[in-house]
Write a protein that holds these residues in place. Sequence first.
Motif, PDB file in Angstrom:
ATOM      1  N   ASP A  72     -37.411 -10.204 -11.919  1.00 25.25           N
ATOM      2  CA  ASP A  72     -38.227 -11.166 -12.725  1.00 25.25           C
ATOM      3  C   ASP A  72     -38.578 -12.417 -12.463  1.00 25.25           C
ATOM      4  N   ARG A  73     -38.013 -12.985 -11.169  1.00 28.15           N
ATOM      5  CA  ARG A  73     -38.092 -14.451 -11.147  1.00 28.15           C
ATOM      6  C   ARG A  73     -39.727 -14.472 -10.470  1.00 28.15           C
ATOM      7  N   LYS A  74     -40.322 -15.464 -10.875  1.00 23.97           N
ATOM      8  CA  LYS A  74     -41.702 -15.881 -10.607  1.00 23.97           C
ATOM      9  C   LYS A  74     -41.947 -15.633  -9.138  1.00 23.97           C
ATOM     10  N   ARG A 127     -42.059 -25.229   0.747  1.00 25.89           N
ATOM     11  CA  ARG A 127     -41.594 -26.199   1.668  1.00 25.89           C
ATOM     12  C   ARG A 127     -42.177 -27.381   1.553  1.00 25.89           C
ATOM     13  N   MET A 128     -43.415 -27.478   1.107  1.00 27.27           N
ATOM     14  CA  MET A 128     -44.246 -28.814   0.772  1.00 27.27           C
ATOM     15  C   MET A 128     -43.647 -29.593  -0.218  1.00 27.27           C
ATOM     16  N   ASN A 129     -42.924 -28.798  -1.057  1.00 32.87           N
ATOM     17  CA  ASN A 129     -42.570 -29.668  -2.578  1.00 32.87           C
ATOM     18  C   ASN A 129     -41.045 -29.390  -2.701  1.00 32.87           C
ATOM     19  N   PRO A 130     -40.353 -30.006  -1.702  1.00 29.00           N
ATOM     20  CA  PRO A 130     -38.922 -30.024  -1.751  1.00 29.00           C
ATOM     21  C   PRO A 130     -38.078 -30.246  -3.190  1.00 29.00           C
ATOM     22  N   SER A 131     -37.487 -29.400  -3.620  1.00 31.12           N
ATOM     23  CA  SER A 131     -36.591 -29.544  -4.871  1.00 31.12           C
ATOM     24  C   SER A 131     -35.564 -28.591  -5.064  1.00 31.12           C
ATOM     25  N   PRO A 132     -34.458 -28.609  -5.854  1.00 30.29           N
ATOM     26  CA  PRO A 132     -33.548 -27.632  -6.123  1.00 30.29           C
ATOM     27  C   PRO A 132     -34.218 -26.231  -6.267  1.00 30.29           C
ATOM     28  N   GLU A 133     -35.351 -26.433  -7.273  1.00 31.48           N
ATOM     29  CA  GLU A 133     -36.025 -25.205  -7.783  1.00 31.48           C
ATOM     30  C   GLU A 133     -36.674 -24.514  -6.434  1.00 31.48           C
ATOM     31  N   SER A 134     -37.355 -25.244  -5.668  1.00 32.28           N
ATOM     32  CA  SER A 134     -38.111 -24.869  -4.458  1.00 32.28           C
ATOM     33  C   SER A 134     -37.096 -24.112  -3.480  1.00 32.28           C
ATOM     34  N   GLU A 135     -35.887 -24.916  -3.505  1.00 33.98           N
ATOM     35  CA  GLU A 135     -34.823 -24.193  -2.299  1.00 33.98           C
ATOM     36  C   GLU A 135     -34.143 -22.971  -3.036  1.00 33.98           C
ATOM     37  N   ASN A 136     -34.097 -22.755  -4.175  1.00 30.43           N
ATOM     38  CA  ASN A 136     -33.840 -21.489  -4.811  1.00 30.43           C
ATOM     39  C   ASN A 136     -34.791 -20.670  -4.846  1.00 30.43           C
ATOM     40  N   ALA A 137     -36.131 -20.940  -4.702  1.00 29.45           N
ATOM     41  CA  ALA A 137     -37.186 -20.021  -4.717  1.00 29.45           C
ATOM     42  C   ALA A 137     -37.144 -19.409  -3.235  1.00 29.45           C
ATOM     43  N   LEU A 138     -37.114 -20.211  -2.119  1.00 30.54           N
ATOM     44  CA  LEU A 138     -37.052 -19.676  -0.881  1.00 30.54           C
ATOM     45  C   LEU A 138     -35.900 -19.034  -0.738  1.00 30.54           C
ATOM     46  N   GLU A 139     -34.694 -19.267  -1.150  1.00 35.85           N
ATOM     47  CA  GLU A 139     -33.618 -18.452  -0.956  1.00 35.85           C
ATOM     48  C   GLU A 139     -33.970 -17.070  -1.477  1.00 35.85           C
ATOM     49  N   ASN A 140     -34.619 -16.982  -2.647  1.00 36.51           N
ATOM     50  CA  ASN A 140     -34.830 -15.738  -3.322  1.00 36.51           C
ATOM     51  C   ASN A 140     -35.865 -14.960  -2.381  1.00 36.51           C
ATOM     52  N   ILE A 141     -36.968 -15.630  -1.855  1.00 37.18           N
ATOM     53  CA  ILE A 141     -38.087 -15.013  -1.074  1.00 37.18           C
ATOM     54  C   ILE A 141     -37.414 -14.392   0.093  1.00 37.18           C
ATOM     55  N   ASN A 142     -36.341 -15.107   0.853  1.00 33.35           N
ATOM     56  CA  ASN A 142     -35.587 -14.530   2.114  1.00 33.35           C
ATOM     57  C   ASN A 142     -34.888 -13.589   1.577  1.00 33.35           C
ATOM     58  N   GLU A 143     -34.117 -13.620   0.263  1.00 37.35           N
ATOM     59  CA  GLU A 143     -33.459 -12.183   0.125  1.00 37.35           C
ATOM     60  C   GLU A 143     -34.288 -10.859  -0.208  1.00 37.35           C
ATOM     61  N   LEU A 144     -35.686 -11.267  -0.790  1.00 40.37           N
ATOM     62  CA  LEU A 144     -36.511 -10.046  -0.833  1.00 40.37           C
ATOM     63  C   LEU A 144     -36.797  -9.468   0.511  1.00 40.37           C
ATOM     64  N   LEU A 145     -37.339 -10.461   1.484  1.00 41.56           N
ATOM     65  CA  LEU A 145     -37.352 -10.080   2.659  1.00 41.56           C
ATOM     66  C   LEU A 145     -36.273  -9.259   3.440  1.00 41.56           C
ATOM     67  N   SER A 146     -34.914  -9.447   2.996  1.00 43.14           N
ATOM     68  CA  SER A 146     -33.848  -9.029   3.731  1.00 43.14           C
ATOM     69  C   SER A 146     -33.855  -7.649   2.986  1.00 43.14           C
ATOM     70  N   SER A 147     -34.219  -7.270   1.726  1.00 43.60           N
ATOM     71  CA  SER A 147     -34.086  -5.959   1.138  1.00 43.60           C
ATOM     72  C   SER A 147     -35.061  -5.105   1.845  1.00 43.60           C
ATOM     73  N   MET A 148     -35.919  -5.590   2.538  1.00 45.67           N
ATOM     74  CA  MET A 148     -36.860  -4.876   3.459  1.00 45.67           C
ATOM     75  C   MET A 148     -35.835  -4.151   4.397  1.00 45.67           C
ATOM     76  N   GLN A 149     -35.189  -4.915   5.282  1.00 51.22           N
ATOM     77  CA  GLN A 149     -34.585  -4.718   6.195  1.00 51.22           C
ATOM     78  C   GLN A 149     -33.404  -3.809   5.861  1.00 51.22           C
ATOM     79  N   ASN A 150     -32.813  -3.933   4.693  1.00 53.02           N
ATOM     80  CA  ASN A 150     -31.711  -3.201   4.160  1.00 53.02           C
ATOM     81  C   ASN A 150     -32.248  -1.726   3.609  1.00 53.02           C
ATOM     82  N   PHE A 151     -33.623  -1.626   3.136  1.00 51.76           N
ATOM     83  CA  PHE A 151     -34.065  -0.328   2.918  1.00 51.76           C
ATOM     84  C   PHE A 151     -34.392   0.614   4.073  1.00 51.76           C
ATOM     85  N   LYS A 152     -34.562  -0.078   4.968  1.00 56.77           N
ATOM     86  CA  LYS A 152     -34.743   0.753   6.329  1.00 56.77           C
ATOM     87  C   LYS A 152     -33.368   1.377   6.763  1.00 56.77           C
ATOM     88  N   GLU A 153     -32.283   0.410   6.824  1.00 59.29           N
ATOM     89  CA  GLU A 153     -31.003   0.771   7.103  1.00 59.29           C
ATOM     90  C   GLU A 153     -30.611   1.838   6.208  1.00 59.29           C
TER      91      GLU A 153
END
Length: 288
Positions: free
Chosen positions: A54-56, A166-192
């Motif tokens: 549900d995160r933006k 990345r262009m607008n560094p802030s704690p919120e942006s850092e959290n958003a990037l972590e969430n995006i990376n986690e979603l991408l990781s879920s794609m690899q996990n889905f394959k495994e």
Amino acid sequence: MRVRKTLPERRENGGRWNEIAVLYRNNSQSRAIEDALRRRDVPYRIYSGHSFYDRKEIKDLVAYFRLIVNPRDNEALRRIINTPARGIGAVTVARVAAVAAERGVSMWEVLEGTGSEQVPELKTAAKKLADFTGLIRSLSLERSTKPLHEFGLEVATRSGLIGSYRMNPSPESENALENINELLSSMQNFKEERIVLAYEEDDGEADAEPTVEEWLQNISLMTDMDKDDPEDRNKVTLMTVHSAKGLEYKFVYIVGLEENLFPSQRAAESPDGMEEERRLFYVALTRA
């Protein structure tokens, strides 16, 4: 976390789901925990926050995949046509929707005609709209040529989502990037997970690369499980350690106790940072 054995055992022994809390250091960790609980029909709630899907930033990236797979998905198109900002304002989007309704076609079909004189109402925005449709077309052509995870990273990058945070560094942006990376990781996990399942069922398709459509369908099945009774409070609570201050539960699981996660990599750079991580861990331990 051994969800299969531990949480259901609590339930079978007469306990209630709402006596249990699962604590983690960062919000992005909730994705794997949520997926595991859903698969085992364990009800849960996110305390003081949103479910991972549900995160933006997650909704935005998933909308890109939805539109790439089905260009006639008007809801997905509306969400990302100007996300991140590319100079396509609300007035232009409203005009596209109006023309689509008038002609009885999808918004995408209207966009496909903006490069000519077929849609004079959108002439001033034609170049920006054409750039957007070109991006989606290009990504759609690539989706069958790359492994799922690699294609996911391509979409997250070329869409501009990663760059915008990345262009607008802030704690919120850092959290958003972590969430995006986690979603991408879920794609690899889905394959495994598919590989493991294929070997267990001996169906001979262990090496088959999962498609974007299959991954989206899996997400849809997962998120559909969230549509239960909002008044039902008998659920396992998921939350960050920060959010847990002052709360108590009969059973507490602290997950993700790994180097550079808890304690965090940033905290390890200074004695004060490590001391703060120790205080946080003490908070987690004393919630039980």
